[in-house]
Design an enzyme around this catalytic site. Sequence first.
Site, PDB file in Angstrom:
ATOM      1  N   ARG A   1       0.646  -1.379   0.114  1.00 59.90           N
ATOM      2  CA  ARG A   1       0.033  -0.085   0.014  1.00 59.90           C
ATOM      3  C   ARG A   1       0.873   1.292   0.120  1.00 59.90           C
ATOM      4  O   ARG A   1       2.132   1.395   0.672  1.00 59.90           O
ATOM      5  CB  ARG A   1      -0.906  -0.013   1.251  1.00 59.90           C
ATOM      6  CG  ARG A   1      -1.815   0.941   1.458  1.00 59.90           C
ATOM      7  CD  ARG A   1      -3.059   0.928   0.479  1.00 59.90           C
ATOM      8  NE  ARG A   1      -4.281   1.653   0.861  1.00 59.90           N
ATOM      9  CZ  ARG A   1      -5.242   2.090   0.136  1.00 59.90           C
ATOM     10  NH1 ARG A   1      -5.166   1.623  -1.147  1.00 59.90           N
ATOM     11  NH2 ARG A   1      -6.122   2.700   0.951  1.00 59.90           N
TER      12      ARG A   1
ATOM     13  N   ASP B   1      -8.017   8.158   0.866  1.00 56.46           N
ATOM     14  CA  ASP B   1      -8.499   7.059   1.410  1.00 56.46           C
ATOM     15  C   ASP B   1      -8.203   7.171   2.830  1.00 56.46           C
ATOM     16  O   ASP B   1      -8.698   6.659   3.671  1.00 56.46           O
ATOM     17  CB  ASP B   1      -7.878   5.780   1.149  1.00 56.46           C
ATOM     18  CG  ASP B   1      -8.523   5.178  -0.173  1.00 56.46           C
ATOM     19  OD1 ASP B   1      -9.630   5.653  -0.472  1.00 56.46           O
ATOM     20  OD2 ASP B   1      -8.099   4.164  -0.681  1.00 56.46           O
TER      21      ASP B   1
ATOM     22  N   GLY C   1     -13.905  -1.361  -6.723  1.00 57.91           N
ATOM     23  CA  GLY C   1     -15.237  -0.849  -6.309  1.00 57.91           C
ATOM     24  C   GLY C   1     -15.365  -0.040  -5.170  1.00 57.91           C
ATOM     25  O   GLY C   1     -16.416   0.275  -4.399  1.00 57.91           O
ATOM     26  N   GLY C   2     -14.235   0.247  -4.796  1.00 58.07           N
ATOM     27  CA  GLY C   2     -13.900   1.149  -3.616  1.00 58.07           C
ATOM     28  C   GLY C   2     -14.593   0.484  -2.361  1.00 58.07           C
ATOM     29  O   GLY C   2     -14.145  -0.426  -2.132  1.00 58.07           O
TER      30      GLY C   2
ATOM     31  N   SER D   1      -7.859   0.793   3.466  1.00 57.59           N
ATOM     32  CA  SER D   1      -8.420   0.352   2.216  1.00 57.59           C
ATOM     33  C   SER D   1      -9.661  -0.447   2.248  1.00 57.59           C
ATOM     34  O   SER D   1      -9.723  -1.013   3.270  1.00 57.59           O
ATOM     35  CB  SER D   1      -7.378  -0.535   1.477  1.00 57.59           C
ATOM     36  OG  SER D   1      -7.683  -1.183   0.243  1.00 57.59           O
ATOM     37  N   SER D   2     -10.194  -0.692   1.234  1.00 62.19           N
ATOM     38  CA  SER D   2     -11.448  -1.747   1.202  1.00 62.19           C
ATOM     39  C   SER D   2     -10.960  -2.960   0.271  1.00 62.19           C
ATOM     40  O   SER D   2     -11.815  -3.806   0.207  1.00 62.19           O
ATOM     41  CB  SER D   2     -12.733  -1.132   0.628  1.00 62.19           C
ATOM     42  OG  SER D   2     -12.957   0.080   1.317  1.00 62.19           O
TER      43      SER D   2
ATOM     44  N   THR E   1     -10.000   0.549  -9.703  1.00 63.53           N
ATOM     45  CA  THR E   1      -8.873  -0.449  -9.029  1.00 63.53           C
ATOM     46  C   THR E   1      -8.980  -1.601  -9.765  1.00 63.53           C
ATOM     47  O   THR E   1      -9.727  -1.713 -10.918  1.00 63.53           O
ATOM     48  CB  THR E   1      -9.469  -0.709  -7.557  1.00 63.53           C
ATOM     49  OG1 THR E   1      -9.418   0.492  -6.926  1.00 63.53           O
ATOM     50  CG2 THR E   1      -8.746  -1.621  -6.990  1.00 63.53           C
TER      51      THR E   1
ATOM     52  N   THR F   1      -4.246  -0.488  -7.194  1.00 63.49           N
ATOM     53  CA  THR F   1      -4.929   0.608  -7.435  1.00 63.49           C
ATOM     54  C   THR F   1      -4.360   1.932  -7.437  1.00 63.49           C
ATOM     55  O   THR F   1      -2.836   2.000  -6.816  1.00 63.49           O
ATOM     56  CB  THR F   1      -6.184   0.804  -6.501  1.00 63.49           C
ATOM     57  OG1 THR F   1      -7.040   1.835  -7.074  1.00 63.49           O
ATOM     58  CG2 THR F   1      -5.598   1.309  -4.987  1.00 63.49           C
TER      59      THR F   1
ATOM     60  N   ASN G   1      -6.430   4.455  -7.036  1.00 63.05           N
ATOM     61  CA  ASN G   1      -7.675   4.735  -6.490  1.00 63.05           C
ATOM     62  C   ASN G   1      -8.472   5.343  -7.337  1.00 63.05           C
ATOM     63  O   ASN G   1      -9.220   4.493  -7.921  1.00 63.05           O
ATOM     64  CB  ASN G   1      -7.317   6.156  -5.307  1.00 63.05           C
ATOM     65  CG  ASN G   1      -8.349   6.364  -4.452  1.00 63.05           C
ATOM     66  OD1 ASN G   1      -9.264   5.524  -4.152  1.00 63.05           O
ATOM     67  ND2 ASN G   1      -8.430   7.359  -3.708  1.00 63.05           N
TER      68      ASN G   1
HETATM   69  O1  DON Z   1      -8.003   1.135  -1.283  1.00 58.83           O
HETATM   70  C1  DON Z   1      -9.273   1.540  -1.587  1.00 58.83           C
HETATM   71  O2  DON Z   1     -10.118   0.664  -0.957  1.00 58.83           O
HETATM   72  C2  DON Z   1      -9.507   2.248  -2.643  1.00 58.83           C
HETATM   73  N1  DON Z   1      -8.311   3.182  -2.969  1.00 58.83           N
HETATM   74  C3  DON Z   1      -9.989   1.676  -3.905  1.00 58.83           C
HETATM   75  C4  DON Z   1     -10.336   2.271  -4.921  1.00 58.83           C
HETATM   76  C5  DON Z   1     -11.178   1.758  -6.058  1.00 58.83           C
HETATM   77  O3  DON Z   1     -11.548   0.433  -5.667  1.00 58.83           O
HETATM   78  C6  DON Z   1     -11.806   2.563  -7.033  1.00 58.83           C
HETATM   79  N2  DON Z   1     -12.474   1.772  -8.055  1.00 58.83           N
HETATM   80  N3  DON Z   1     -13.785   1.695  -7.678  1.00 58.83           N
END
Ligand code: DON
Length: 565
Positions: free
Chosen positions: A100, A417, A467-468, A446-447, A375, A393, A395
């Site tokens: 990360r 984040d 998908g964040g 992160s997710s 991502t 990612t 982001n």
């Molecule tokens: O680490 C995370 O949770 C986010 N930066 C992920 C970003 C992401 O999945 C964007 N796409 N939808």
Amino acid sequence: MRISISSKIITSLFLLLISTQLIIAGGNPVRSKNGMVVTASPLASDIGAKILSQGGNAIDAAVAVGFALAVTYPIAGNIGGGGFMVIHLADGTNTTLDFRETAPLAAFEKMYLDSSGNYAPENSQLGWKSAGVPGTVHGLITALNKYGSMQLKEVIQPAIDLAENGFILTYDIANSINAYYDDFMKYESSKKIFTNNGKKFLEGDLFIQKDLANTLKLIRDKGIDGFYKKEIAEKFVAESQKNRGIFTLKDFEDYKTIEREPIIGSYRGYKIVSMAPPSSGGICLVQALNVLENFNFTKDEWGSSRYYHLLVETLKRVYADRSFHLGDPDFYPVPVGFLTSKKYGSNIANLITDKALPSNRISATNLKYHESEETTHYSVADKYGNAVSTTYTINSAFGNRIIVEGLGFLLNNEMDDFSSKPGAPNQFGLIGSAANSIQPKKRMLSSMTPTIVLKDDKPFMVIGSPGGSTIITQVLQTIQNVIDFGMNLYDAIAVPRIHHQWLPDEINYENHGLSEDVKRNMTERGHIIGSIKSLGRMEGILIDIKKNVFYGTSDPRGYGKATGY
Ligand code: DON
């Protein structure tokens, strides 16, 4: 009584019509005998499968794919971002690599607040100050050195070739680049790469990335030091200074990949191996499964209001805990054991009634958020018994859209984040607390949920998604679709999904994902039905050990590929 041919045809047509109404998915995964690579980019999947066919193991293929996606899937593939790799080795070892991004040394808690203390999201999402120290190159090379069997020059070369000689833009990739045309036009360095001399790209254009090829060659020849100590770091820091960024060479010198114990859980006899903090993915996934294990589901209950009610009530509690308790474990004591215990899961299950508990009774604020798809996840399994699940990612789509001049790669905007201000939502509507406040060298929460499901301690599913904030709920449902609802891998990935993240207090769902009946039943229970969204892009593998078959599915929501070998 004899049935005539024509009435047989009519009968089967009728049955077909009924079944197409009832079955939402109904496809088949790709099958293979010796291994599988599933990524968001067909070119990258083929590169990974070729590495496997040359005798490489899953880690070799995963590293090759990581570099290849940086070239062929620029919306999210990267060397300027970071991520997580969950590894199962044939000898039974489960481990993870955390690469990360870190907050630069000059970062500080209130860096995105204005003089009145208000949080302005554009500060953490745009410009040089939105980027964390990139971890991808460190992570991929560390993975290769520790667990791979091939040389860096062998696994990185396919990416170099594609950057140097170019590849033909498909309709989807051209579109994804053109969607951010206005942003790319703002930065000379990005305009140079992501426009065709100031014009939009067309499907069929040859897309060449010479600067990126040169950067990858330096990495090939000089390894981790090439990126973190010498030429690349120096150029990066000089560009940062030119653009009022805060990076220093020490940020790069200090960067480390951290090998962490995975989060281990179980669900109805399967073992869950997933990512530990600073990702919330593993904890939230296992916590949710621990709650849901207290309820029985029949195979026909997929899509029912009972299932969605229990799922949503579980998710509200899980995401509330995420906001309060999760952050970088090297900076904040995350109560991992408590959150992932079966006892806590059953305590939560006991609190769930037939009615929805409004999120503001679990906590106070109500928020809106938007979600993008930017991502990327990829899954690899080999014939030796190794499996790799990686999500990485920059982001947002194309990160902060800034190409580092001369280096050819995009900057992440991962600093978003962090929780810039307690209670203020980030781009995914996630709120946080001190656990996820900004501190120098800290890793933002992160997710991402790269996960391997084991059956009898052997890889059974390798799964993950972008998908964040929605990643966790997508991985959870895909696992349940297989284990609880008996779907094959294709259907488990293809069928519509839903999402709830405690705040805002609403259920998002995909097209055709909630029937009117189910909506009515859910509303009667007190749920709020929110908007329709596309949720996640799974890249998954399922292995039938007994039959020795690898199944692969790239989410039909995207344009990736499962390549078997
Ligand atoms: O680490 C995370 O949770 C986010 N930066 C992920 C970003 C992401 O999945 C964007 N796409 N939808």
